[in-house]
Design a protein around this motif. Sequence first.
Motif, PDB file in Angstrom:
ATOM      1  N   LEU A  37      37.604  34.376  33.053  1.00 54.47           N
ATOM      2  CA  LEU A  37      37.362  34.586  34.419  1.00 54.47           C
ATOM      3  C   LEU A  37      35.824  34.428  34.951  1.00 54.47           C
ATOM      4  O   LEU A  37      35.068  34.900  34.215  1.00 54.47           O
ATOM      5  CB  LEU A  37      37.697  35.939  35.005  1.00 54.47           C
ATOM      6  CG  LEU A  37      37.153  36.356  36.517  1.00 54.47           C
ATOM      7  CD1 LEU A  37      38.180  35.551  37.545  1.00 54.47           C
ATOM      8  CD2 LEU A  37      37.329  37.888  36.726  1.00 54.47           C
ATOM      9  N   ARG A  40      33.546  35.392  37.211  1.00 52.52           N
ATOM     10  CA  ARG A  40      33.667  36.449  38.336  1.00 52.52           C
ATOM     11  C   ARG A  40      32.705  35.773  39.526  1.00 52.52           C
ATOM     12  O   ARG A  40      32.877  35.731  40.871  1.00 52.52           O
ATOM     13  CB  ARG A  40      33.419  37.609  37.961  1.00 52.52           C
ATOM     14  CG  ARG A  40      33.536  38.802  39.316  1.00 52.52           C
ATOM     15  CD  ARG A  40      32.795  39.951  39.016  1.00 52.52           C
ATOM     16  NE  ARG A  40      31.398  39.883  38.932  1.00 52.52           N
ATOM     17  CZ  ARG A  40      30.579  39.630  39.945  1.00 52.52           C
ATOM     18  NH1 ARG A  40      30.791  39.583  41.164  1.00 52.52           N
ATOM     19  NH2 ARG A  40      29.160  39.321  39.599  1.00 52.52           N
ATOM     20  N   PHE A  88      46.432  41.568  31.012  1.00 49.03           N
ATOM     21  CA  PHE A  88      45.908  42.677  30.200  1.00 49.03           C
ATOM     22  C   PHE A  88      47.462  43.528  29.740  1.00 49.03           C
ATOM     23  O   PHE A  88      47.325  43.929  28.628  1.00 49.03           O
ATOM     24  CB  PHE A  88      44.884  43.575  31.266  1.00 49.03           C
ATOM     25  CG  PHE A  88      43.864  43.224  31.015  1.00 49.03           C
ATOM     26  CD1 PHE A  88      42.921  43.901  30.122  1.00 49.03           C
ATOM     27  CD2 PHE A  88      43.302  42.527  31.865  1.00 49.03           C
ATOM     28  CE1 PHE A  88      41.754  43.723  29.906  1.00 49.03           C
ATOM     29  CE2 PHE A  88      41.814  42.164  32.006  1.00 49.03           C
ATOM     30  CZ  PHE A  88      41.049  42.861  31.077  1.00 49.03           C
ATOM     31  N   GLN A 123      35.768  35.585  46.625  1.00 46.47           N
ATOM     32  CA  GLN A 123      36.662  36.937  46.918  1.00 46.47           C
ATOM     33  C   GLN A 123      37.595  36.916  45.832  1.00 46.47           C
ATOM     34  O   GLN A 123      37.942  38.195  45.342  1.00 46.47           O
ATOM     35  CB  GLN A 123      37.616  36.762  48.145  1.00 46.47           C
ATOM     36  CG  GLN A 123      37.832  38.260  48.747  1.00 46.47           C
ATOM     37  CD  GLN A 123      36.824  38.850  49.517  1.00 46.47           C
ATOM     38  OE1 GLN A 123      35.511  38.566  49.698  1.00 46.47           O
ATOM     39  NE2 GLN A 123      37.218  39.867  50.224  1.00 46.47           N
ATOM     40  N   TRP A 124      38.367  35.859  45.203  1.00 50.59           N
ATOM     41  CA  TRP A 124      39.457  35.941  44.225  1.00 50.59           C
ATOM     42  C   TRP A 124      38.826  36.103  42.969  1.00 50.59           C
ATOM     43  O   TRP A 124      39.310  37.048  42.102  1.00 50.59           O
ATOM     44  CB  TRP A 124      40.663  35.154  44.179  1.00 50.59           C
ATOM     45  CG  TRP A 124      40.240  33.579  44.192  1.00 50.59           C
ATOM     46  CD1 TRP A 124      39.883  32.856  43.388  1.00 50.59           C
ATOM     47  CD2 TRP A 124      40.558  32.753  45.306  1.00 50.59           C
ATOM     48  NE1 TRP A 124      39.977  31.556  43.796  1.00 50.59           N
ATOM     49  CE2 TRP A 124      40.376  31.432  45.057  1.00 50.59           C
ATOM     50  CE3 TRP A 124      41.230  32.944  46.596  1.00 50.59           C
ATOM     51  CZ2 TRP A 124      40.635  30.071  45.789  1.00 50.59           C
ATOM     52  CZ3 TRP A 124      41.107  31.786  47.580  1.00 50.59           C
ATOM     53  CH2 TRP A 124      40.994  30.400  46.941  1.00 50.59           C
ATOM     54  N   GLY A 125      37.454  35.629  42.808  1.00 53.61           N
ATOM     55  CA  GLY A 125      36.675  36.064  41.541  1.00 53.61           C
ATOM     56  C   GLY A 125      36.436  37.417  41.383  1.00 53.61           C
ATOM     57  O   GLY A 125      36.458  38.184  40.215  1.00 53.61           O
ATOM     58  N   ASN A 126      36.126  38.106  42.624  1.00 57.88           N
ATOM     59  CA  ASN A 126      35.627  39.605  42.404  1.00 57.88           C
ATOM     60  C   ASN A 126      37.112  40.307  42.246  1.00 57.88           C
ATOM     61  O   ASN A 126      36.976  41.265  41.659  1.00 57.88           O
ATOM     62  CB  ASN A 126      35.050  39.732  43.913  1.00 57.88           C
ATOM     63  CG  ASN A 126      33.618  39.521  43.842  1.00 57.88           C
ATOM     64  OD1 ASN A 126      32.985  39.868  42.896  1.00 57.88           O
ATOM     65  ND2 ASN A 126      33.085  39.133  44.940  1.00 57.88           N
ATOM     66  N   VAL A 127      38.238  39.995  42.839  1.00 57.54           N
ATOM     67  CA  VAL A 127      39.458  40.722  42.679  1.00 57.54           C
ATOM     68  C   VAL A 127      39.607  40.646  41.374  1.00 57.54           C
ATOM     69  O   VAL A 127      40.390  41.644  40.548  1.00 57.54           O
ATOM     70  CB  VAL A 127      40.607  40.111  43.494  1.00 57.54           C
ATOM     71  CG1 VAL A 127      42.005  40.705  43.074  1.00 57.54           C
ATOM     72  CG2 VAL A 127      40.370  40.536  45.118  1.00 57.54           C
ATOM     73  N   GLY A 128      39.576  39.499  40.500  1.00 56.80           N
ATOM     74  CA  GLY A 128      39.931  39.152  39.417  1.00 56.80           C
ATOM     75  C   GLY A 128      38.894  40.307  38.426  1.00 56.80           C
ATOM     76  O   GLY A 128      39.206  40.854  37.465  1.00 56.80           O
ATOM     77  N   GLY A 129      37.708  40.207  38.573  1.00 55.70           N
ATOM     78  CA  GLY A 129      36.759  41.020  38.090  1.00 55.70           C
ATOM     79  C   GLY A 129      36.836  42.669  38.250  1.00 55.70           C
ATOM     80  O   GLY A 129      36.941  43.383  37.256  1.00 55.70           O
ATOM     81  N   ILE A 183      39.930  44.102  38.752  1.00 54.07           N
ATOM     82  CA  ILE A 183      41.503  44.348  38.038  1.00 54.07           C
ATOM     83  C   ILE A 183      40.819  44.349  36.536  1.00 54.07           C
ATOM     84  O   ILE A 183      40.988  45.339  35.709  1.00 54.07           O
ATOM     85  CB  ILE A 183      42.200  43.405  38.210  1.00 54.07           C
ATOM     86  CG1 ILE A 183      42.755  43.365  39.820  1.00 54.07           C
ATOM     87  CG2 ILE A 183      43.401  43.643  37.418  1.00 54.07           C
ATOM     88  CD1 ILE A 183      43.636  44.309  40.227  1.00 54.07           C
ATOM     89  N   ALA A 184      39.908  43.407  36.123  1.00 53.60           N
ATOM     90  CA  ALA A 184      39.610  43.208  34.707  1.00 53.60           C
ATOM     91  C   ALA A 184      38.734  44.745  34.339  1.00 53.60           C
ATOM     92  O   ALA A 184      39.000  45.331  33.191  1.00 53.60           O
ATOM     93  CB  ALA A 184      38.961  42.217  34.296  1.00 53.60           C
TER      94      ALA A 184
END
Lengths: 307, 307
Positions: free
Chosen positions: A150, A152, A212, B200-206, B208-209
């Motif tokens: 990802l 981010r 995950f 925004q979807w980079g941050n959502v992914g981050g 959750i990870a």
Amino acid sequence: MEEIKVFCPATIANVSCGFDVLGLALDSVGDEMTVRKTNEKGISITKIIGQDLPLETTKNVSGVAGLAFLEKSDYQGGFLIEINKKIKPGSGIGSSAASSAGAVWAMNELLGKPFSNLELVQFAMQGEKLASDVAHADNVAPAIYGGFTLVRSYAPLDIVPIPTPSELFATVIHPQIEIKTSDSRKILKTNITLEKGIQQWGNVGGLIAGLFKTDYELIGRSLQDHIVEPIRSILIPGFDAIKTNAIEAGALGCGISGSGPSIFALSKGRDIAERVAESMKATYSSIGLPFDIHVSKVNTEGVKRIA
Amino acid sequence: MEEIKVFCPATIANVSCGFDVLGLALDSVGDEMTVRKTNEKGISITKIIGQDLPLETTKNVSGVAGLAFLEKSDYQGGFLIEINKKIKPGSGIGSSAASSAGAVWAMNELLGKPFSNLELVQFAMQGEKLASDVAHADNVAPAIYGGFTLVRSYAPLDIVPIPTPSELFATVIHPQIEIKTSDSRKILKTNITLEKGIQQWGNVGGLIAGLFKTDYELIGRSLQDHIVEPIRSILIPGFDAIKTNAIEAGALGCGISGSGPSIFALSKGRDIAERVAESMKATYSSIGLPFDIHVSKVNTEGVKRIA
């Protein structure tokens, strides 16, 4: 170590919902590259097998990535690069990224790993900039880290490695048509509705959680793209039929690889991925479109030494 | 079992980057509710302590959620509900969700759990629809599942429970001003740029990870909202000062809780969360704005039986 031969994986960027942020590396599709230390400063591309690409350092993505590497290194010598180019440029599975990532990863090995993976991504992004005018990281990051990654954030660059379920296989079909990356970016709209944005980040969250949790069903439900695919798929003949048939053959999901024209599907297990390949072959054969096709496990190592 | 008393947690929806999809439950902020079986069909709200809210079943969110439950149940009797309302309506920490979720969770327990958590969320969403005209799930999902939840999709409804790192604490400050949920939704733009969507979807992914990896730094880097916060924060006096000071006091991130006006911060460990509370108190005291403030561990159980 004076010389190293590496495998440089092809990569699938975007992975449906993750436009510009997600990518994954392939295990059995990629270039080979031999990099040798030399006392002469700079980077020389000595030979390219398989494709007609420029040998001139500043016009070759691996040369440009290598120069970015050298600029930050205190190494006083240079490198000779030989490329066995198996990934077709313009196929949408990270041809330029494989060369850029492979070059800097190999150089780093030869010098005893002075740089981190994150720094290698930054060097390799310069190759991407040469190839497509945009220093994107969604192919070079998985090429270097392996597995799913990802991006981010770009400023500052923040790469998050995401675990790869062990039974995840990709099927990739490359219809023999040409789409310029610049065209496939030009047709995108600069605005999207908030509603579609919400769907998209819901799916990105779901895909990351599915990876995950090793939850193949959740991965499948999350492989949706309501923003880019409806527009870009217009440029890919037979896209809808390929996708419908792939899902029917058992794929978890199916979408455009990077900016296309390659189409990828993810499946649980090699058997289903092979069945998806058969369905894709039949679809393109029926409309008379020539293609290359690959079935590959998701690679979890990234660029790796082979000699 | 004829009667049950439950704790109904307050919840933080959106959690910065996850507008309309992410939420988390609080551990030490919430309502108490007593639900009793009765032979008489239907739902009766017998008593509400703490707030002036309608007792009429069809005008009370727990009544409406309860009726949705009864409609799908083959139980022939009804329920009496008594609410000790500790969460202030309109505070932005899921007051209506706590009542809706608490009612249907308690009823489900009393009948021997005929319904799944996903079904309970669907019933509780009817209470949310009464409260705000939108049957959203980002508060009721964490209230019922506990911890962090992702609403991957609404059609079909797909709720993904996300793990909660054990040292994660929330600080929530509620400035005593009124913002109508409908207003805070009205000022949002219906379109966003693709560029901001990607962030925004980079941050959502981050995020959750980060929650899966128990990587507090990654959680902190991902707690960014480039879309909704810049607009909604205009309605909350002192928001920028609260946020700046909270981060300076050690918070991982800080943003608007749901549609506001409450502001939340997440921190690693209770000590930092308390320090953040002190900084928030000082900020609102200096501008003379009255407030309530809470420090709470993230609740991983959701609604729970207390008697």
